[in-house]
Design a protein around this motif. Structure first.
Motif, PDB file in Angstrom:
ATOM      1  N   THR A 148      21.900  78.038 -25.373  1.00 25.32           N
ATOM      2  CA  THR A 148      22.829  76.941 -25.101  1.00 25.32           C
ATOM      3  C   THR A 148      22.730  76.512 -23.643  1.00 25.32           C
ATOM      4  N   VAL A 149      22.689  75.191 -23.401  1.00 24.70           N
ATOM      5  CA  VAL A 149      22.616  74.661 -22.038  1.00 24.70           C
ATOM      6  C   VAL A 149      23.835  73.783 -21.793  1.00 24.70           C
ATOM      7  N   PRO A 150      24.295  73.691 -20.524  1.00 27.12           N
ATOM      8  CA  PRO A 150      25.446  72.832 -20.204  1.00 27.12           C
ATOM      9  C   PRO A 150      25.108  71.358 -20.410  1.00 27.12           C
ATOM     10  N   PHE A 151      26.132  70.592 -20.714  1.00 27.20           N
ATOM     11  CA  PHE A 151      25.929  69.174 -20.989  1.00 27.20           C
ATOM     12  C   PHE A 151      25.591  68.384 -19.726  1.00 27.20           C
ATOM     13  N   SER A 152      24.619  67.528 -19.850  1.00 25.05           N
ATOM     14  CA  SER A 152      24.337  66.444 -18.912  1.00 25.05           C
ATOM     15  C   SER A 152      23.543  65.408 -19.697  1.00 25.05           C
ATOM     16  N   ILE A 199      23.754  72.125 -26.997  1.00 23.17           N
ATOM     17  CA  ILE A 199      24.278  71.688 -25.703  1.00 23.17           C
ATOM     18  C   ILE A 199      25.795  71.726 -25.794  1.00 23.17           C
ATOM     19  N   VAL A 200      26.453  72.260 -24.766  1.00 19.81           N
ATOM     20  CA  VAL A 200      27.907  72.363 -24.767  1.00 19.81           C
ATOM     21  C   VAL A 200      28.459  71.693 -23.511  1.00 19.81           C
ATOM     22  N   GLY A 201      29.502  70.892 -23.700  1.00 19.41           N
ATOM     23  CA  GLY A 201      30.222  70.284 -22.591  1.00 19.41           C
ATOM     24  C   GLY A 201      31.564  70.971 -22.435  1.00 19.41           C
ATOM     25  N   ASP A 202      31.776  71.653 -21.301  1.00 28.14           N
ATOM     26  CA  ASP A 202      33.019  72.385 -21.049  1.00 28.14           C
ATOM     27  C   ASP A 202      33.971  71.474 -20.279  1.00 28.14           C
ATOM     28  N   TRP A 203      35.070  71.105 -20.924  1.00 28.10           N
ATOM     29  CA  TRP A 203      36.045  70.167 -20.363  1.00 28.10           C
ATOM     30  C   TRP A 203      37.287  70.892 -19.869  1.00 28.10           C
ATOM     31  N   THR A 204      37.161  72.211 -19.612  1.00 25.37           N
ATOM     32  CA  THR A 204      38.311  72.979 -19.147  1.00 25.37           C
ATOM     33  C   THR A 204      38.863  72.397 -17.860  1.00 25.37           C
ATOM     34  N   ARG A 205      37.983  72.054 -16.950  1.00 21.70           N
ATOM     35  CA  ARG A 205      38.375  71.345 -15.745  1.00 21.70           C
ATOM     36  C   ARG A 205      37.854  69.918 -15.832  1.00 21.70           C
ATOM     37  N   ALA A 206      38.490  69.037 -15.093  1.00 23.95           N
ATOM     38  CA  ALA A 206      38.140  67.616 -15.155  1.00 23.95           C
ATOM     39  C   ALA A 206      36.660  67.423 -14.840  1.00 23.95           C
ATOM     40  N   ASP A 207      35.984  66.676 -15.694  1.00 28.05           N
ATOM     41  CA  ASP A 207      34.570  66.359 -15.522  1.00 28.05           C
ATOM     42  C   ASP A 207      34.387  64.892 -15.878  1.00 28.05           C
ATOM     43  N   PRO A 208      34.254  64.012 -14.871  1.00 27.65           N
ATOM     44  CA  PRO A 208      34.164  62.574 -15.166  1.00 27.65           C
ATOM     45  C   PRO A 208      33.000  62.216 -16.074  1.00 27.65           C
TER      46      PRO A 208
END
Length: 684
Positions: free
Chosen positions: A570-574, A625-634
């Motif tokens: 798994t890779v972080p979202f971009s 791919i995973v997008g972690d929205w725990t903290r604000a991410d524009p």
């Protein structure tokens, strides 16, 4: 173009004299580096442009008049600067001329590749001669400056402002568009999910002299296509370009898409958009959104992600024989609806101001999380009998100590904690609320509050329902103390969330504040039982703790905790990671989650982070791919908006060669993902 050429000539003729005479430019320019970089790596530089009030700068294609920022670099040997990356512009018509401008501070980003032989620990000087045009509605002034900056060779922290500047750039569309010439100009078909909403779109074309910038742009929707018709520039010959590129603005605060289109057939027909807002909007649309919000509010009453709220309601509903049942029902409902309206209004206002935020944005703030730790600690102490909390206290005999004010406060707290976990049936309603007119959007948020408050409201007004509740008695005191267990677990969960957001420092600070509050409450209860007045010193102590949580906690959250393990590979979202994964020709599973979203975590436990899913994905070669929205991410917020989602969870499946992703349900079963992987493997 004539105006632009004339200004360019003036700028060239005045030369250095202008820079010397101009002591205070109307647009201040600063050159910044995002952070250190290793030899051969690329670092992002930013030219921060800060216009005075009433002045503006220009996009790469300024429109009918103007000049954009240009840079003449002086770099160390072996270094290389890439193309300028401009944020999404705005339109400004002055005396019939269309300008593509920035009226607030904006950052132009430039990738700079360091020399491969750069020495780690050294500092590389970089400079650029910059020139631009600063204008008001009446006058224009050519400006220039010699910008100086440095890049440290090595590793280290990044400038946190770059995340917001990068999010202001248009997101690259993951599939090409199509265009064709028409008798009056160009028709452009942009891949755009039918479920995604768009308000006030405008297409900024990159090529100059091809279309009439000031002419109205006609938009229509046809399935998963957004079609725009552009009028040909006055006096221009009918041309057949090889490609058309530009930026589609999705409206104020909604970001934009970078588009590249090749010749092809553009769909005919579709639903027109008027003034950028879908004419398909009707009272039926609003009614359906409100019904969905009402259903979501009802679901919140039984979802485990709001167990603290269920605890509060259980104590309140047990007082069903209270003489003030109706008054408390109305007060509780008013508190819930007011909180939902306040959160909705804040969300709509922030988005209208250009902020990239989504539903449950309050839980992305470490200060709010620390405040919730204090609230949950106070409720746990009350349920455990350490002190009496007005509005929730129940005597051993079962008599109610509830008040109308206490019911109202309970409603406020219930909605504030509960609304982030809006349940699997709320995604569509919240997505519609964010693109409706503000008054209609607030009606959807009010419906959410009504759904959350409806059971308690009915019990307050329907005596037969109250008679179904157990009679008051000593059991209520035992029940209240039993509720201290799940509330204590809520405190533990919030402390874990604080650790995820800011590491041990934030969690330790939140725990320390909770212990101080607990000690204060115990002292207050002892003095209250002795007949002492405690309000005079309790109020300032409480305010001090709240201020420490809201103001101090964010300062400790600069570095969030490490990501938790997920599926292998798994890779972080971009957007770049998504582009690479799709280009591989393999299936792609993209999902967005947050640590404060319990439904997300349930799905991950039940359907995603499982051995069966991992084996099925490995056989089919699925890229995760995973997008972690725990903290604000524009960047994540912008992507969610484009997909028509107001928050998380969001699950997307990109089949190889598919033009658009399949949006999966928000409730996943253990077989959902393995079945998709098996079908993808059979199709290959």
């Amino acid at each position: 173009m004539i105006v632009a050429v004339l200004w360019l000539g003036v700028l060239t003729l005045v030369g250095p004299a202008t820079a010397t005479a101009q002591a205070a430019p109307h647009i201040r320019a600063t050159l910044l580096a995002e952070g250190p970089a290793l030899p051969g790596q690329t670092v992002t530089m930013a030219v921060l442009m800060e216009p005075e009030a009433g002045w503006h700068g220009y996009w790469s294609n300024p429109g009918d008049a103007g000049l954009p920022l240009s840079l003449d670099w002086t770099l160390p040997p072996g270094a290389k600067a890439g193309e300028l990356q401009f944020p999404v512009p705005q339109t400004l018509i002055v005396q019939g001329l269309m300008n593509h401008v920035y009226e607030q501070a904006y950052a132009v980003l430039v990738p700079v590749t360091l020399p491969a032989d750069a020495r780690v620990g050294s500092t590389l000087p970089v400079s650029a001669r910059a020139q631009w045009l600063a204008c008001t509605a009446q006058i224009c002034v050519p400006e220039r400056a010699s910008l100086m900056g440095t890049i440290t060779v090595g590793s280290g922290p990044k400038d946190t402002r770059f995340a917001a500047w990068r999010a202001a750039l248009p997101a690259r569309l993951d599939q090409p568009g199509r265009f064709e010439a028409t008798p009056t100009g160009l028709a452009l078909a942009i891949p755009f999910p039918a479920s995604a909403q768009v308000r006030d779109p405008h297409f900024f074309i990159a090529a100059q002299g091809l279309v009439d910038y000031a002419a109205p742009q006609a938009f229509r929707r046809k399935g998963d296509w957004l079609i725009v018709e552009l009028a040909r520039a006055k006096g221009a010959m009918a041309e057949h370009p090889q490609s058309v590129s530009g930026v589609l603005s999705l409206g104020a605060g909604a970001g934009g898409l970078a588009i590249t289109a090749s010749p092809g057939m553009v769909p005919k027909g579709g639903t027109p958009l008027s003034g950028g807002t879908q004419t398909a909007f009707s009272w039926r649309t609003l009614a359906l959104a409100m019904l969905g919000a009402l259903a979501g509010g009802l679901i919140l009453n039984v979802m485990p992600c709001v167990f603290p709220i269920l605890s509060l309601k259980a104590m309140a509903l047990a007082r069903g024989n209270s003489r003030h049942a109706r008054a408390e029902g109305v007060a509780y409902s008013a508190g819930v609806i007011l909180a939902c309206l306040a959160l909705g209004a804040a969300l709509l206002a922030l988005r209208a101001g250009g902020a990239q935020v989504g539903w449950a944005f309050q839980l992305q703030n470490p200060g709010v999380v620390a405040l919730l730790v204090l609230l949950a600690t106070a409720i746990t102490a009350n349920f455990a009998g350490l002190f009496e909390l007005p509005g929730l206290s129940v005597s051993r005999s079962g008599a109610s100590a509830g008040t109308v004010g206490g019911a109202f406060g309970t409603g406020l707290l219930a909605a504030f904690v509960a609304t982030p976990c809006t349940g699997p049936f709320m995604a569509a309603a919240m997505g519609v609320a964010l693109v409706l007119p503000p008054v209609a959007g607030l009606a959807v948020f009010a419906a959410l509050g009504l759904g959350l408050a409806l059971p308690f409201l009915l019990i307050g007004f329907v005596p037969p329902l109250r008679r179904l509740l157990p009679r008051p008695g000593a059991w209520m005191d035992r029940f209240r103390r039993a509720m201290a267990v799940p509330m204590g677990l809520t405190v533990v969960a919030l402390l874990w969330l604080a650790w995820r957001q800011g590491g041990w420092a934030l969690m330790g600070a939140a725990l320390a504040l909770a212990l101080v509050l607990l000690a204060v409450l115990v002292v207050v209860e002892r003095q209250r039982r002795q007949g002492c007045r405690v309000v005079a010193w309790l109020a300032p102590v409480t305010l001090a703790l709240v201020a420490a949580a809201l103001l101090g906690a964010p300062r400790l959250a600069a570095r969030p905790a490490a990501e938790s393990a997920g599926l292998p590979g798994t890779v972080p979202f971009s957007q770049a990671a998504l582009d690479r994964a799709r280009a591989s020709g393999k299936p792609v599973f993209l999902y967005f989650t947050a640590d404060w979203c319990l439904s997300c975590k349930v799905n991950e436990s039940v359907a995603i982070d499982r051995e069966a899913t991992a084996k099925a994905f490995a056989k089919a070669g699925v890229q995760v791919i995973v997008g972690d929205w725990t903290r604000a991410d524009p960047a994540i917020t912008s992507f969610l908006t484009i997909q028509g989602a107001a928050g998380v969870p969001l699950y997307l499946w990109y089949a190889p060669g598919a033009a658009t992703p399949a949006k999966l349900p928000q409730v996943l079963t253990p077989q959902t993902l393995p079945d998709l992987a098996a079908r993808a493997q059979q199709g290959s």
